[in-house]
Design an enzyme around this catalytic site. Sequence first.
Site, PDB file in Angstrom:
ATOM      1  CG  ASP A  51      -3.548   0.869   5.706  1.00 33.08           C
ATOM      2  OD1 ASP A  51      -3.058   2.019   5.705  1.00 33.08           O
ATOM      3  OD2 ASP A  51      -2.932  -0.127   5.264  1.00 33.08           O
ATOM      4  CG  ASP A  90      -5.113   2.756   2.423  1.00 33.60           C
ATOM      5  OD1 ASP A  90      -4.649   2.690   1.271  1.00 33.60           O
ATOM      6  OD2 ASP A  90      -4.525   3.280   3.384  1.00 33.60           O
ATOM      7  CE  LYS A 120      -3.308   5.373   0.420  1.00 36.43           C
ATOM      8  NZ  LYS A 120      -2.388   4.359   0.980  1.00 36.43           N
ATOM      9  CD  GLU A 122       0.917   0.563   2.016  1.00 35.84           C
ATOM     10  OE1 GLU A 122       1.850  -0.217   2.270  1.00 35.84           O
ATOM     11  OE2 GLU A 122       0.321   1.210   2.904  1.00 35.84           O
ATOM     12  CD  GLU A 189       3.497   7.325   4.319  1.00 42.20           C
ATOM     13  OE1 GLU A 189       2.587   6.728   3.716  1.00 42.20           O
ATOM     14  OE2 GLU A 189       3.620   7.314   5.561  1.00 42.20           O
TER      15      GLU A 189
END
Length: 272
Positions: A51, A90, A120, A122, A189
Amino acid sequence: MSKQGKTNKVTISTIREMKAKGEKISMLTAYDYSTALVVDEAGIDMILIGDSLGMVMLGYDSTVPVTMEDMLHHTKAVSRAVEHAMVIADMPFMSYQCSQDEAIANAGRFLKEAGAHGIKLEGGREVADVVRRVVSAGIPVMGHLGLTPQSIHQLGGYKVQGKKKEAAERMIEDAKILEEAGAFSVVLECVPEKLAEEITASLEISTIGIGAGVHCDGQVLVVNDMLGMFEKFTPKFVKKYANLNTHMKEAVSQYIDEVKSEVFPGKEHSFL
Ligand code: KIV
């Protein structure tokens, strides 16, 4: 890349085997057909339609405004190009946080409509139930811990995460929770190298680092950053393998000069 490499499609099993063998996993983002062709033909293991396209492709100042339709549009373009790599899309902000049913439906669209092989999302413990349900629907899930850009307003900026003992312990627990929920891999990250090393050693699933040091099972970068195309902001963890921005500007300047001076088009570019 060998012919065999090209026909051998990377799957979730390949990624598991690579971790087991200690073979490093390469991953890059791509957002369009032409770039995905280059990255796939070079032999990358996984391609992420991140994204981050909100910033790199669409000019937003964060990933927050990116929509499902934006992500599907770019994922379709990338999937049309890819023959070898595993394609991960994402889930954009608010496509999986509101309800589990909505999360599964949205995740499913990436596979059904856009040709991705996995998604994916978060977060740690707070998304564990969603991860479990998406995985049980047959959709491979990659987690994302550390600096999670969709929460930028809560994190208060793009900073290294897990520096304090409590935050580090929480991240280690979150990684375990994601593994138990069925994620096949997790992005780390902006995490201190030592912490990323500890998480990597504690998991059976693979860690993919970005600003998380060399001990992760694999690495990911934004393709426009590593090719030196996107000059607005370069994080410390980016290595530029090329300087395409300069090359592109030089080429465009030369084109402008040649149009103005009638050097282009020449006879060889004209129909006589
Ligand atoms: O959106 C993205 O490109 C990402 C990677 C940087 C991991 O999430």
